[in-house]
Design an enzyme around this catalytic site. Sequence first.
Site, PDB file in Angstrom:
ATOM      1  N   ASP A 191      15.131  22.025 -30.346  1.00 35.17           N
ATOM      2  CA  ASP A 191      16.303  21.161 -30.336  1.00 35.17           C
ATOM      3  C   ASP A 191      16.728  20.942 -28.895  1.00 35.17           C
ATOM      4  O   ASP A 191      17.058  21.883 -28.179  1.00 35.17           O
ATOM      5  CB  ASP A 191      17.418  21.852 -31.137  1.00 35.17           C
ATOM      6  N   CYS A 193       3.500   1.693   2.708  1.00 38.32           N
ATOM      7  CA  CYS A 193       4.783   1.009   2.498  1.00 38.32           C
ATOM      8  C   CYS A 193       5.743   1.920   1.732  1.00 38.32           C
ATOM      9  O   CYS A 193       6.933   1.991   2.057  1.00 38.32           O
ATOM     10  CB  CYS A 193       4.577  -0.288   1.718  1.00 38.32           C
ATOM     11  N   ASP A 241      10.605  26.049 -32.439  1.00 40.35           N
ATOM     12  CA  ASP A 241      11.821  26.405 -33.165  1.00 40.35           C
ATOM     13  C   ASP A 241      11.591  25.996 -34.625  1.00 40.35           C
ATOM     14  O   ASP A 241      10.651  25.248 -34.919  1.00 40.35           O
ATOM     15  CB  ASP A 241      13.007  25.667 -32.546  1.00 40.35           C
ATOM     16  N   ASP A 283      18.869  24.320 -27.774  1.00 42.64           N
ATOM     17  CA  ASP A 283      17.910  25.247 -27.179  1.00 42.64           C
ATOM     18  C   ASP A 283      17.732  25.005 -25.683  1.00 42.64           C
ATOM     19  O   ASP A 283      16.692  25.323 -25.117  1.00 42.64           O
ATOM     20  CB  ASP A 283      16.537  25.113 -27.873  1.00 42.64           C
ATOM     21  N   CYS A 320       0.846  -1.196   0.000  1.00 39.39           N
ATOM     22  CA  CYS A 320       0.000   0.000   0.000  1.00 39.39           C
ATOM     23  C   CYS A 320       0.883   1.248   0.000  1.00 39.39           C
ATOM     24  O   CYS A 320       2.113   1.168   0.045  1.00 39.39           O
ATOM     25  CB  CYS A 320      -0.927   0.020   1.209  1.00 39.39           C
TER      26      CYS A 320
END
Length: 806
Positions: free
Chosen positions: A701, A101, A503, A705, A98
Amino acid sequence: MSKCYHCGLPVPNNLNLQVTIENKPQPMCCIGCQAVAQAIVDADLQDFYKYRTTVNEPIPEVLQQHTVYDNPAIQKKFVRTESNNIKEAALILEGITCAACIWLNERHLRTLNGIVDVQINYSTHRARVRWDNSILKLSEILQAVTNIGYIAHPYDPARQQEVLERERKQQLRRIGIAGVLGMQIMMFSIALYAGDWYGMTTEFKALFQWVNLILTIPIIFYCAEPFFKTAWRDINHGQVGMDVPIALALSLAFIGSIHAIFYGGHVYFDSIVMFVFFLLTGRYFELRARQHGARAADNLVHLVPTMATRLREDGIEELVLVADLEVGDRLLIRPGENIPADGIVLEGKSKINESLLTGESYPITKNVTQKLVAGTVNIDSPLQMQVDKIGNDTVLSHILRLLERAQTEKPTITQLADRVASWFVLGVLLLAVGVAIYWWHVNPEIWLTTTFAVLVVTCPCALSLATPTAITAATSNLTQIGLLISKGHALESLAHVTHFVFDKTGTLTKGNLHLLTTHTLADLSETKCLQYAITLEQQSEHPIAQAFKSEVKPAKLEAKEVINHPGAGIQGKIDGEQYFIGTQAFIKEKTGLNIDSQLLRNLQQDGNTLVLLAKKSELSQLLGAFILGDEIRKGAKELIHSLKKQGKLVSLLSGDHATAVKRVATEVGIETLDANMTPANKLQKIKALQAEGAIVAMVGDGVNDAPVLAQAQVSIAMGSGTQVARTSADMILLTEQLPNLLLGINTARKTLKIVRQNIIWAIGYNLLALPAAAMGLIAPWMAAIGMSLSSLLVVANALRLTVDKR
């Protein structure tokens, strides 16, 4: 001088290190002995000191097994080393049941000195751990997990499959026994209910109750064993997991039923068996659903073969383990075989299927010198390749790490749900106590039934499953179409994006630039101009650089002091003179040249990319101009149209000249555009949009970039396989199919919708079911069904993401 209790060496006079063993402080000679001795004590293995014959005997087997993983040779397979001794490992945790845990393991590991970060995915039970190896060893991390009752081991696909298969068989065995015995119990229970209505002799009633008790014992002590073991482990560590109320409910019902046999009252053996059966069934289907949701990642893991054919220097073939390959090895790849490592083609020509890796449906032809990626499939003809990357350095390994990071990182909504779930169980226990006290005084006959229903009907697991199952399913689904999610917040942020910024080169265009024309503007030949250009561009990976490299072979020229100016150009010294290649603005900034405007208009009139070459000396000089062409990427126009149809604002930012940018913008349908943009200009533009309240997604890119991508709320990189390792984008489009980005946007919105549905259901169910159970309106068997179905409904709802790719 005293001796170390652990190793027997002398303890320095000025050192006071101790470990309490068998209630007595024992001296230690160093921090290492202290840590190991404390681990032995914490693991309840103090008998080691009783039965050793000398103090130099090895440490217990459990610790010795963990120590093996500190070996660098073994770590190469699953540990990635970062800078400054920082390491990252992928682990599998066994025993997770669960959200509590997950919370317990994360909290416990973060208390260790040297842990940098730890993230655990509830859906896959995988952990991503980063630590400082100069402070903490991996064996200590594994032991720390063992100390709190769980099992941790390095992520290995084969072992994980083995663990899952073992867990599946155990669950089926328990379900089968609970089902078979449960049917017998139900038959006797029906007779008892009928006896209450029509009458039954005391002897038969007692007989049927004793038979039910005998049949229930295997269900309690075998079928329900995992619930009791987990609950006991949680209580031992001061944690209240979801198995605590389950174990408490089963214990109360079982003890209460035994009491009723001797002293009269109602027995609950039928409720016990139904609860155990439905709960086991629910967890079994949850396990299968989790496996299905993470299927894409598992498929990627199994792409790399176990064996490879290596060619020795004498030409003899030898079959070796892929794990034993080294950089520089020459391999033979037969048709139908998977590529075992990254490398380049040395001999042959064949088509390669990259569909599972990139989502591309069409095979790609590979020739000599072209790159091969591990996990792809050779289709047509035999190939010989040279290995240049192995193990954790391959593109596939990087993709898996990014995918794992996306699935383990927790968005804000997940963290909140986990915190609520961790306290929810404690609240339920307190409520159950209050309900028991209330009904004991109001109606003692139903206090046990009502308390049992309250403990059973609650479902904190549904709250914790709400987000991770949806995110795991979505990321796996998108990976299959070549859209890799690398950050946990990406899907949530993408669903809210209002403004997409693109771009140009390599994003809206294919990025396969080719040289159209070379104009010499000084006393240099075209070949000489190209040789200067390729010498400067040699170390760049920008598409423009690739265009030059494909034109001519580089001359025996060497560029020194090369500086790359991303988005602008490159400078370097050739034969002692300073040269520059790049945009008009870059050349003007670096050389001071005022380029004739009429010349520029003539060069730019066709809307293609213009690159200038110049030399700076006592008299700066423009040497040449290169015209490069590119094609619009297929699907770019359709993507822009769909984004605008959804009400998104779209912009184009490029470092290219205005004519080239306008040509591309017109073809794809973008009205808002900016040309001659430096990376700094792009960054300012993104910040300006965000200042106006826009939620920005930048598509560009992933390498050149990087600053602009980092500024946007969501960054999407167009990633060829070789760039995956270096991009820091939130999402990476591995395929050439740009419209798949639209599938990503739609999936992100649907994921967020499903997460909200799951959370609303989890909260709503508990808000309705708990009061109803507390008021005595829900029978225990109804509570058992409701609790199991609640978790299954959440998982099933999340799995809709793996079916619908629209």
